[in-house]
Design an enzyme around this catalytic site. Structure first.
Site, PDB file in Angstrom:
ATOM      1  N   HIS A 452       0.825  -1.205   0.000  1.00  0.00           N
ATOM      2  CA  HIS A 452       0.000   0.000   0.000  1.00  0.00           C
ATOM      3  C   HIS A 452       0.857   1.251   0.000  1.00  0.00           C
ATOM      4  O   HIS A 452       0.491   2.266  -0.565  1.00  0.00           O
ATOM      5  CB  HIS A 452      -0.950  -0.030   1.190  1.00  0.00           C
ATOM      6  CG  HIS A 452      -1.996  -1.071   1.031  1.00  0.00           C
ATOM      7  ND1 HIS A 452      -3.017  -0.953   0.129  1.00  0.00           N
ATOM      8  CD2 HIS A 452      -2.143  -2.274   1.600  1.00  0.00           C
ATOM      9  CE1 HIS A 452      -3.766  -2.031   0.171  1.00  0.00           C
ATOM     10  NE2 HIS A 452      -3.257  -2.854   1.066  1.00  0.00           N
ATOM     11  N   CYS A 759     -14.890   5.702 -17.908  1.00  0.00           N
ATOM     12  CA  CYS A 759     -14.527   6.647 -16.856  1.00  0.00           C
ATOM     13  C   CYS A 759     -13.944   5.956 -15.629  1.00  0.00           C
ATOM     14  O   CYS A 759     -13.735   6.575 -14.605  1.00  0.00           O
ATOM     15  CB  CYS A 759     -15.729   7.502 -16.464  1.00  0.00           C
ATOM     16  SG  CYS A 759     -17.153   6.538 -15.963  1.00  0.00           S
TER      17      CYS A 759
HETATM   18  C1  PEP Z   1     -16.471   2.899 -12.035  1.00  0.00           C
HETATM   19  O1  PEP Z   1     -17.091   2.051 -11.389  1.00  0.00           O
HETATM   20  O2  PEP Z   1     -15.570   2.612 -12.849  1.00  0.00           O
HETATM   21  C2  PEP Z   1     -16.775   4.319 -11.875  1.00  0.00           C
HETATM   22  C3  PEP Z   1     -16.203   5.234 -12.634  1.00  0.00           C
HETATM   23  O3  PEP Z   1     -17.626   4.636 -10.885  1.00  0.00           O
HETATM   24  P1  PEP Z   1     -17.185   4.782  -9.345  1.00  0.00           P
HETATM   25  O4  PEP Z   1     -15.689   4.582  -9.298  1.00  0.00           O
HETATM   26  O5  PEP Z   1     -17.617   6.133  -8.950  1.00  0.00           O
HETATM   27  O6  PEP Z   1     -17.941   3.676  -8.729  1.00  0.00           O
END
Ligand code: PEP
Ligand code: MG
Length: 825
Positions: A452, A759
């Site tokens: 970590h 994302c």
């Molecule tokens: C994901 O799950 O890849 C995402 C972008 O959403 P979060 O990380 O906010 O769950």
């Protein structure tokens, strides 16, 4: 010809596992001046792709082809492990022959090795011999006759091929050849002059000692001889995995290859944990000494003190978790979540209470309890459980600090000028406390590249070297050193030339970043003219402004749930409106994806009084919660639609699993939109549940876009909790299973004429960005600091190359293999 000298043979070594053995072999190679320390990582990388265990207690650890730059000169070391080291699942290794090969001079040593390999009695003797000369004599071909490759009488069709240049038919290409040959039932032989070898036997092939450019005849006899020869010809044409002779040469290298080391000062070799280079005086990090009195008179008071300290430490950890969650993402924040769980262990608390009843002070009782448990865990011969012992001590100290009767020494006495921190080990809490303005690098005697500490150092963008051994602790405070995180070394007593070299590398890295930054407003267009949009993940209006400054072409994900955290009541419609409007103003017409509330799972909101769940990631989270709480959902949708007049809002629903959820959500949104009198906006969904991938065709008909949330998709596809303290580092979105899901999603979207973005964390990871773009993802939404680098990466490559790489990635077996592909470009 290359000779193995007795100086390069280490007798009587011990290692617990393969990793430790490779570190020992690598260090011996560094000390002999054969490799720079960074090559040790490449040796580990090699093992991840395929074991280098040959049989008969012999392994030949060596690096990946792309790490050749790290080979300073060709050489061989032998490390003997008389008691044996478990080489993964392959067997016990007694002799590890570390190979640093710049060209093919070592091929004869490999051929000699096959003599030992084919002779169990010799191998057993060399495993325990105390005579270096005996080992040297065998590997230099002076003692036993070199194994005559088994004569393979194959008659039939033949082809002529050439052993790959410049390294010849050494272990790696020979393995590839064996794997190809084994797919066929025909007998297959490889002939070099008057020697012939069985193409299905690694030992036999190595015995040919075929150096680069040697002409070889491959003969095949049997029902599928023709197909076998075609496959083998193709494998040779590809260089037997040694590189792609036919690959276009003109493209920019995707990843800067670590430069070979040319330091003159004393080098202390460790493992690279975070890249970068810095020169500064070193300073030993020392924890405060927490003094507690053994006894205290009133158990009730002590019990109360302990409970209060536990509650405060819990609150601290919640804050740390959220801070890191925002800064570095859920996976990196996971450790603090794990610490929270340790604190919630009822057994631990009950045991401390029992000690208090028996007259101990709160601090004493608590320390005895967690130390006892940690010692128990640490004593189990299991690296993962040992790591839990470290975590338990870390979280235990957090509570103990609140109970201490006296605190001796102070961590805050770190100098206020720049330093490189040295420590035996740094706990996640220690690392999180460091101030990046004065800390220029971290070096620990212990730890590992996936610890970590390493993860946190990377998120703080600090060069870090771990597992550098106890020698680093002997460095004197104030002594100026160079930390080279790219190569995993500390240079003590650097020479003027070393300083100049470090300064130059620092300058180049700054220049590269500066160049990327200056080009951050240019679009990311590949060399063959395909544009990949690069947008930002944000969670506040302040970040929207930073995103625009950083070169974002929009917001690919606004995590609206952050407006709901760390407060006692949900934000009102007006409050939300103000935030969304501020974001849209900051983005000045660029598209903004506002994701509706994604609460649940790792993001808890106490005031929503959600019932505790056994498996919150499989529970009421994301859109599921919104559909159960129309009050929250409608209020948020009203604010979003009211704000939409100020810019290009795109509405996105998280955690969509079934088409009926989408139908309901869309109906509510449409009702709210009409109510508010707003114009229609684009509507999309996150693809983060395998069911959504499998049903992507149906979803694609109902929405304008998809955004792949690889963080959640990875945890659900691999069945690995993204916050799991042990599994989280393995839950890598570059796993081919996840990439196949991405491909399926993109194909469904294409069939239905909608676009796909991504994302999750891997969109901002250079290797991930390359694979996603190659799979047809049109928009990468990344953390603000990554925007410029990801755009630069896209501009340096052709889409044709990215597509080819992604195609090959889909056939890999692990995320490590995919990462190796990306590095090789
Ligand atoms: C994901 O799950 O890849 C995402 C972008 O959403 P979060 O990380 O906010 O769950
Ligand atoms: Mg998600």
């Amino acid at each position: 010809m290359l000779e193995l000298g007795p100086d390069n043979i280490r007798l009587g070594s011990t290692a617990r596992d393969k990793d430790e053995a490779i570190t020992l072999v690598g260090r011996a190679m560094v000390e002999s001046g054969f490799i720079s320390p960074a090559y040790i990582d490449a040796m580990r990388g090699r093992e991840q792709l395929a074991s280098t265990f040959l049989g008969n207690g012999i392994a030949i650890p060596h690096g990946l082809p792309e790490a050749r730059e790290q080979v300073l000169r060709t050489g061989i070391v032998v490390v003997q492990f008389p008691a044996g080291v478990p080489w993964g699942d392959s067997g016990l290794a007694h002799l590890a022959v570390g190979i640093a090969a710049r060209s093919d001079e070592h091929i004869q040593v490999l051929a000699n090795l096959t003599g030992v390999l084919g002779d169990a009695a010799t191998a057993a003797r060399l495993a325990v011999t105390t005579d270096r000369e005996e080992i040297a004599a065998h590997l230099n071909g002076k003692r036993a006759a070199v194994a005559t490759p088994e004569t393979v009488a194959v008659r039939g069709a033949s082809i002529t091929v050439v052993a790959p240049s410049p390294h010849g038919l050494h272990a790696r290409p020979a393995t590839e050849l064996v794997e190809t040959a084994k797919r066929f039932t025909s007998n297959i032989a490889v002939r070099r002059g008057d020697k012939s070898a069985n193409a299905k036997s690694l030992i036999s092939l190595l015995g040919l000692g075929a150096s680069g450019g040697t002409e070889l005849t491959v003969l095949a006899e049997g029902p599928d001889a023709g197909a076998a020869l075609s496959a083998i010809a193709a494998a040779f044409a590809r260089g037997l995995g040694e590189g792609q002779p036919e690959a276009p040469a003109a493209e920019a290298a995707p990843a800067p290859v670590r430069p070979a080391l040319a330091y003159g000062g004393r080098m202390l070799a460790g493992v690279s944990a975070s890249p970068g280079i810095a020169t500064a005086p070193v300073w030993h990090f020392q924890r405060e000494r927490l003094v507690v009195h053994p006894t205290a008179p009133d158990p009730l008071v002590q019990r109360d003190r302990l409970d209060k300290a536990l509650a405060s430490a819990t609150a601290e950890l919640h804050n740390l978790y959220e801070e890191f969650w925002k800064k570095a993402g859920a996976a990196k924040a996971a450790i603090f979540k794990a610490h929270l769980e340790l604190l919630e262990d009822p057994e631990l608390v009950a045991e401390a209470h029992r000690r208090i009843e028996r007259g101990a002070s709160a601090g004493w009782a608590w320390r005895e309890t967690y130390e006892e448990r940690a010692t128990l865990l640490g004593g189990i011969k299991d690296a993962l459980l040992a790591a839990r012992a470290g975590d338990l001590r870390d979280v235990g100290r957090r509570v103990l600090r609140l109970l201490a009767d006296e605190i001796q020494g102070s961590e805050t006495s770190a100098p206020d000028h720049p330093v490189i921190i040295l420590a035996e080990d740094l706990s996640p809490s220690d690392t999180a406390k460091l101030d990046p303005r004065t800390v220029l690098g971290l070096c620990t005697a212990g730890g590992g590249a996936t610890s970590h500490t390493a993860i946190i150092a990377r998120s703080l963008d600090l060069p870090a070297v771990v597992a550098a051994g106890p020698a680093v602790i002997d460095l004197t405070d104030g002594q100026e050193c160079i930390i080279d995180g790219d190569n995993g070394v500390i240079i003590a007593e650097p020479t003027p030339a070393d300083r100049a070299l470090a300064a130059e590398r620092q300058r180049q890295s700054l220049l590269r970043r500066e160049e990327e930054r200056r080009a951050c407003y240019l679009p990311a267009v590949t060399t063959d003219g395909v544009r990949v949009e690069v947008a930002a993940n944000i969670s506040s209006p302040k970040e929207a402004a930073a995103a625009v400054n950083g070169g974002a072409e929009g917001v690919g994900l606004m995590r609206t749930e952050f407006l709901f955290l760390q407060r006692d009541t949900p934000p009102s419609e007006e409050e939300q409106l103000e935030v969304y409007e501020a974001i849209l103003r900051a983005m000045n017409g660029l598209p903004v994806i506002l994701r509706t509330l994604d609460i649940g799972g790792d993001k808890e909101v106490p005031y929503l009084s959600m019932p505790a769940e056994e498996n919150p990631f499989l529970g009421v989270r994301g859109l599921r919660l919104c559909l159960q709480r129309p009050d929250l959902f409608r209020t948020q949708l009203r604010a979003i639609f009211r704000a939409s007049r100020l810019g290009a809002v795109r509405l996105m629903f998280p955690m969509v699993t079934t088409p009926s959820e989408l139908t309901q959500a869309k109906a509510i949104a449409e009702e709210v939109r009409r109510d508010v009198g707003a114009k229609p906006v684009e509507v999309g969904i996150m693809i983060e549940v395998p069911a959504a991938v499998v049903m992507a065709d149906q979803f694609a008909r109902e929405v304008d876009f998809f955004s792949i949330g690889t963080n959640d998709l990875t945890q659900y596809v691999l069945a690995m909790d993204r916050l799991h303290p042990v599994l989280a580092p393995q839950a890598d979105g570059l796993h081919p299973a996840v990439l196949r899901m991405v491909r399926q999603t993109v194909e469904a979207a294409k069939r239905n004429g909608i676009w796909v973005g991504a994302c999750g964390g891997i969109a901002g990871d250079p290797a991930g960005a390359m694979m996603l773009a190659g799979l047809g993802v049109a928009e990468l939404s990344v953390g603000i600091p990554s925007i410029a680098a990801i755009k630069a990466r896209m501009r340096g490559l052709s889409m044709a190359r990215l597509e080819e790489m992604a195609r090959r990635a889909l056939d890999c077996q692990s995320a490590a293999e995919v990462r190796a592909l990306a590095v090789a470009g």
